[in-house]
Design an enzyme around this catalytic site. Structure first.
Site, PDB file in Angstrom:
ATOM      1  N   ASN A 102       1.537 -14.466   2.779  1.00 61.11           N
ATOM      2  CA  ASN A 102       0.641 -14.926   3.844  1.00 61.11           C
ATOM      3  C   ASN A 102      -0.516 -15.730   3.259  1.00 61.11           C
ATOM      4  OD1 ASN A 102       2.309 -13.504   5.524  1.00 61.11           O
ATOM      5  ND2 ASN A 102       0.980 -11.697   5.618  1.00 61.11           N
ATOM      6  N   HIS A 119       1.640 -17.932  -1.945  1.00 61.34           N
ATOM      7  CA  HIS A 119       1.747 -19.227  -1.265  1.00 61.34           C
ATOM      8  C   HIS A 119       0.393 -19.855  -0.972  1.00 61.34           C
ATOM      9  CE1 HIS A 119       6.003 -17.869   0.178  1.00 61.34           C
ATOM     10  NE2 HIS A 119       5.986 -18.229  -1.094  1.00 61.34           N
ATOM     11  N   CYS A 127      -7.728 -31.586  -3.304  1.00 61.23           N
ATOM     12  CA  CYS A 127      -7.405 -33.011  -3.211  1.00 61.23           C
ATOM     13  C   CYS A 127      -5.914 -33.194  -3.510  1.00 61.23           C
ATOM     14  CB  CYS A 127      -8.232 -33.799  -4.230  1.00 61.23           C
ATOM     15  SG  CYS A 127      -7.734 -35.522  -4.332  1.00 61.23           S
ATOM     16  N   CYS A 147     -11.360 -36.902  -0.919  1.00 61.16           N
ATOM     17  CA  CYS A 147     -11.988 -36.364  -2.137  1.00 61.16           C
ATOM     18  C   CYS A 147     -13.134 -37.272  -2.590  1.00 61.16           C
ATOM     19  CB  CYS A 147     -10.900 -36.322  -3.210  1.00 61.16           C
ATOM     20  SG  CYS A 147     -11.467 -35.936  -4.859  1.00 61.16           S
ATOM     21  N   GLY A 187       7.140  -6.681   6.841  1.00 63.95           N
ATOM     22  CA  GLY A 187       6.891  -7.788   7.776  1.00 63.95           C
ATOM     23  C   GLY A 187       7.359  -9.130   7.254  1.00 63.95           C
ATOM     24  N   SER A 189      10.977 -11.681   6.790  1.00 66.28           N
ATOM     25  CA  SER A 189      12.399 -11.874   7.101  1.00 66.28           C
ATOM     26  C   SER A 189      13.203 -12.069   5.821  1.00 66.28           C
ATOM     27  CB  SER A 189      12.564 -13.108   7.998  1.00 66.28           C
ATOM     28  OG  SER A 189      12.002 -14.234   7.339  1.00 66.28           O
TER      29      SER A 189
HETATM   30  C1  BV8 Z   1      10.385 -23.740  -4.425  1.00 64.34           C
HETATM   31  C2  BV8 Z   1       2.813 -21.541   2.842  1.00 64.34           C
HETATM   32  C3  BV8 Z   1      11.270 -25.338  -5.875  1.00 64.34           C
HETATM   33  C4  BV8 Z   1       2.693 -22.727   3.750  1.00 64.34           C
HETATM   34  C5  BV8 Z   1       5.215 -21.036   2.734  1.00 64.34           C
HETATM   35  C6  BV8 Z   1      18.230 -23.171  -0.067  1.00 64.34           C
HETATM   36  C7  BV8 Z   1      18.483 -21.874  -0.466  1.00 64.34           C
HETATM   37  C8  BV8 Z   1      17.507 -21.107  -1.086  1.00 64.34           C
HETATM   38  C9  BV8 Z   1      16.218 -21.638  -1.295  1.00 64.34           C
HETATM   39  C10 BV8 Z   1      15.994 -22.934  -0.884  1.00 64.34           C
HETATM   40  C11 BV8 Z   1      16.980 -23.693  -0.276  1.00 64.34           C
HETATM   41  N1  BV8 Z   1      16.438 -24.899   0.032  1.00 64.34           N
HETATM   42  C12 BV8 Z   1      15.138 -24.916  -0.383  1.00 64.34           C
HETATM   43  C13 BV8 Z   1      14.884 -23.733  -0.964  1.00 64.34           C
HETATM   44  C14 BV8 Z   1      13.624 -23.322  -1.572  1.00 64.34           C
HETATM   45  C15 BV8 Z   1      12.624 -22.984  -0.492  1.00 64.34           C
HETATM   46  C16 BV8 Z   1      13.165 -21.930   0.452  1.00 64.34           C
HETATM   47  O1  BV8 Z   1      13.184 -20.754   0.134  1.00 64.34           O
HETATM   48  N2  BV8 Z   1      13.582 -22.389   1.645  1.00 64.34           N
HETATM   49  C17 BV8 Z   1      14.080 -21.467   2.641  1.00 64.34           C
HETATM   50  C18 BV8 Z   1      13.655 -21.955   4.034  1.00 64.34           C
HETATM   51  C19 BV8 Z   1      15.593 -21.382   2.507  1.00 64.34           C
HETATM   52  N3  BV8 Z   1      11.514 -22.443  -1.214  1.00 64.34           N
HETATM   53  C20 BV8 Z   1      10.561 -23.293  -1.627  1.00 64.34           C
HETATM   54  O2  BV8 Z   1      10.549 -24.487  -1.376  1.00 64.34           O
HETATM   55  C21 BV8 Z   1       9.491 -22.675  -2.512  1.00 64.34           C
HETATM   56  N4  BV8 Z   1       9.347 -23.513  -3.653  1.00 64.34           N
HETATM   57  O3  BV8 Z   1      11.428 -23.167  -4.372  1.00 64.34           O
HETATM   58  O4  BV8 Z   1      10.132 -24.751  -5.267  1.00 64.34           O
HETATM   59  C22 BV8 Z   1      10.802 -25.689  -7.191  1.00 64.34           C
HETATM   60  C23 BV8 Z   1      11.289 -24.956  -8.278  1.00 64.34           C
HETATM   61  C24 BV8 Z   1      10.863 -25.326  -9.516  1.00 64.34           C
HETATM   62  C25 BV8 Z   1       9.969 -26.384  -9.682  1.00 64.34           C
HETATM   63  C26 BV8 Z   1       9.480 -27.084  -8.573  1.00 64.34           C
HETATM   64  C27 BV8 Z   1       9.891 -26.731  -7.315  1.00 64.34           C
HETATM   65  C28 BV8 Z   1       8.151 -22.650  -1.779  1.00 64.34           C
HETATM   66  C29 BV8 Z   1       8.241 -21.678  -0.635  1.00 64.34           C
HETATM   67  C30 BV8 Z   1       6.848 -21.470  -0.050  1.00 64.34           C
HETATM   68  C31 BV8 Z   1       6.706 -22.290   1.214  1.00 64.34           C
HETATM   69  N5  BV8 Z   1       5.393 -21.976   1.836  1.00 64.34           N
HETATM   70  N6  BV8 Z   1       3.996 -20.744   3.222  1.00 64.34           N
HETATM   71  C32 BV8 Z   1       2.349 -22.305   5.149  1.00 64.34           C
HETATM   72  O5  BV8 Z   1       2.164 -21.104   5.421  1.00 64.34           O
HETATM   73  O6  BV8 Z   1       2.241 -23.220   5.996  1.00 64.34           O
HETATM   74  S1  BV8 Z   1       6.537 -20.158   3.259  1.00 64.34           S
HETATM   75  C33 BV8 Z   1       6.137 -19.351   4.689  1.00 64.34           C
HETATM   76  O7  BV8 Z   1       7.332 -19.072   5.348  1.00 64.34           O
HETATM   77  C34 BV8 Z   1       5.502 -18.007   4.486  1.00 64.34           C
HETATM   78  O8  BV8 Z   1       4.584 -18.021   3.443  1.00 64.34           O
HETATM   79  C35 BV8 Z   1       6.666 -17.094   4.243  1.00 64.34           C
HETATM   80  O9  BV8 Z   1       7.034 -17.113   2.903  1.00 64.34           O
HETATM   81  C36 BV8 Z   1       7.732 -17.769   5.043  1.00 64.34           C
HETATM   82  C37 BV8 Z   1       7.852 -17.074   6.381  1.00 64.34           C
HETATM   83  O10 BV8 Z   1       8.513 -15.917   6.121  1.00 64.34           O
HETATM   84  P1  BV8 Z   1       7.920 -14.516   6.617  1.00 64.34           P
HETATM   85  O11 BV8 Z   1       6.562 -14.305   6.054  1.00 64.34           O
HETATM   86  O12 BV8 Z   1       8.968 -13.537   6.304  1.00 64.34           O
HETATM   87  O13 BV8 Z   1       7.739 -14.677   8.170  1.00 64.34           O
HETATM   88  P2  BV8 Z   1       8.895 -14.735   9.242  1.00 64.34           P
HETATM   89  O14 BV8 Z   1       8.276 -15.225  10.491  1.00 64.34           O
HETATM   90  O15 BV8 Z   1      10.078 -15.449   8.652  1.00 64.34           O
HETATM   91  O16 BV8 Z   1       9.341 -13.210   9.418  1.00 64.34           O
HETATM   92  C38 BV8 Z   1       8.424 -12.276   9.923  1.00 64.34           C
HETATM   93  C39 BV8 Z   1       9.160 -10.956   9.936  1.00 64.34           C
HETATM   94  O17 BV8 Z   1       8.252  -9.973  10.390  1.00 64.34           O
HETATM   95  C40 BV8 Z   1      10.340 -10.953  10.904  1.00 64.34           C
HETATM   96  O18 BV8 Z   1      11.444 -10.329  10.263  1.00 64.34           O
HETATM   97  C41 BV8 Z   1       9.836 -10.101  12.078  1.00 64.34           C
HETATM   98  O19 BV8 Z   1      10.876  -9.311  12.640  1.00 64.34           O
HETATM   99  C42 BV8 Z   1       8.841  -9.203  11.408  1.00 64.34           C
HETATM  100  N7  BV8 Z   1       7.728  -8.788  12.271  1.00 64.34           N
HETATM  101  C43 BV8 Z   1       7.127  -9.484  13.282  1.00 64.34           C
HETATM  102  N8  BV8 Z   1       6.102  -8.743  13.762  1.00 64.34           N
HETATM  103  C44 BV8 Z   1       6.053  -7.598  13.038  1.00 64.34           C
HETATM  104  C45 BV8 Z   1       7.083  -7.612  12.089  1.00 64.34           C
HETATM  105  N9  BV8 Z   1       7.313  -6.606  11.218  1.00 64.34           N
HETATM  106  C46 BV8 Z   1       6.473  -5.545  11.287  1.00 64.34           C
HETATM  107  N10 BV8 Z   1       5.456  -5.460  12.170  1.00 64.34           N
HETATM  108  C47 BV8 Z   1       5.218  -6.452  13.057  1.00 64.34           C
HETATM  109  N11 BV8 Z   1       4.203  -6.338  13.927  1.00 64.34           N
HETATM  110 ZN    ZN Z   2      -9.367 -36.213  -5.874  1.00 65.86          ZN
END
Ligand code: BV8
Ligand code: ZN
Length: 243
Positions: A102, A119, A127, A147, A187, A189
């Protein structure tokens, strides 16, 4: 709410505990998760389409405005009982590491100290050209602020899809997953990498894995204990049952 005695006795003895949190933990603070449909102006966008360097390059104003709105919402939100319960757990467990996906900053506002923000954090701006952290910026102007040092456009200091995670935080998170006695996945997915791999790293080294989530996830069938429901209800009840 009652919990399996085996779980309670294990956690009371646990020396090292790691907890991974996702957007679900902030849902009861009124912040929408990534699974929830975007509302209003943002309804036509998917977060994955806005949280990328390409989206920012294509339309910096659109992306800046989306984060400015989320920054405001996060600032106006309050930590919920789930955040406070995790801060309490940190006080009770000898070695506790909170790993969060988060970017809303609510864990620290609830009193958690050892927090790894994998994250980044919405409240920080940097910048996009020279990487300099912004001390302040003009939120009121019509354009994306830039910047003072190099003129590059400011951007939120969060990790976008396709960007690598901060090395220090990721290494510390992997270390915590590899050495903990118990690992919580709360919390989330469990779809985004590399954060989603931490629970498997913990399981591989024999940690007890507990999932607290409103619905099952790909992780559910692999964990030792799945506690279905709201983290804002389950976590305080668990802390109360433990200590
Ligand atoms: C990287 C910041 C490469 C920004 C975020 C194909 C396969 C595998 C991986 C990849 C692929 N294609 C691309 C990738 C890599 C990619 C990735 O994983 N993509 C996914 C979509 C497949 N990952 C990346 O790009 C990462 N970087 O890999 O770099 C690299 C490697 C080397 C060198 C250079 C580069 C970067 C990932 C970070 C992205 N930034 N956030 C912003 O917030 O705007 S991700 C963002 O989405 C969140 O931070 C979090 O990680 C994700 C959301 O997921 P959750 O937090 O789980 O939230 P969600 O809504 O999904 O689920 C909520 C859950 O809570 C649900 O299950 C629900 O039922 C439950 N819930 C709801 N209410 C409650 C509850 N549970 C309990 N109580 C409640 N009340
Ligand atoms: Zn700058």
């Amino acid at each position: 709410m009652n919990f399996p005695l085996e779980l309670l006795s294990f956690l009371r003895k646990a020396q090292r505990v790691a907890a991974l949190t996702g957007a679900g933990v902030s849902q009861e603070s009124g912040l929408s998760t990534f699974r929830d449909a975007q509302v209003g102006l943002w309804a036509q966008y998917r977060p994955e389409d806005l949280a990328t360097p390409e989206a920012f390059a294509r339309d910096p104003k659109l992306v800046w405005d989306w984060y400015a709105l989320r920054r405001e919402k996060a600032r106006a939100a309050q930590p919920n009982p789930g955040h406070f319960a995790l801060a309490e757990m940190e006080k009770r467990v000898p070695d506790f590491t909170l790993i969060s996906q988060n970017v809303d900053g609510l864990h620290r506002r609830a009193g958690s100290v050892n927090v790894l923000e994998l994250h980044g954090n919405l409240q920080r701006v940097k910048c996009s050209a020279c990487g300099e952290q912004a001390a302040g910026w003009d939120e009121s102007g019509p354009d994306v602020p830039s910047c003072p040092r190099c003129g590059g456009l400011f951007r939120p200091d969060v990790v976008w899809f396709g960007e690598s995670l901060p090395r220090k935080e990721l290494e510390a998170a992997i270390q915590a997953a590899r050495t903990c006695d118990a690992f919580f996945s709360i919390g989330t997915s469990g779809l985004v990498q590399p954060a989603a791999s931490l629970a498997y790293a913990a399981r591989e080294q024999g940690a007890l894995v507990v999932e607290i989530n409103a619905e099952p996830t790909p992780l559910t069938e692999t964990v030792d204990f799945f506690l279905p429901g709201k983290s804002g209800e389950i976590l305080p009840a668990l802390v109360k049952a433990l200590w």
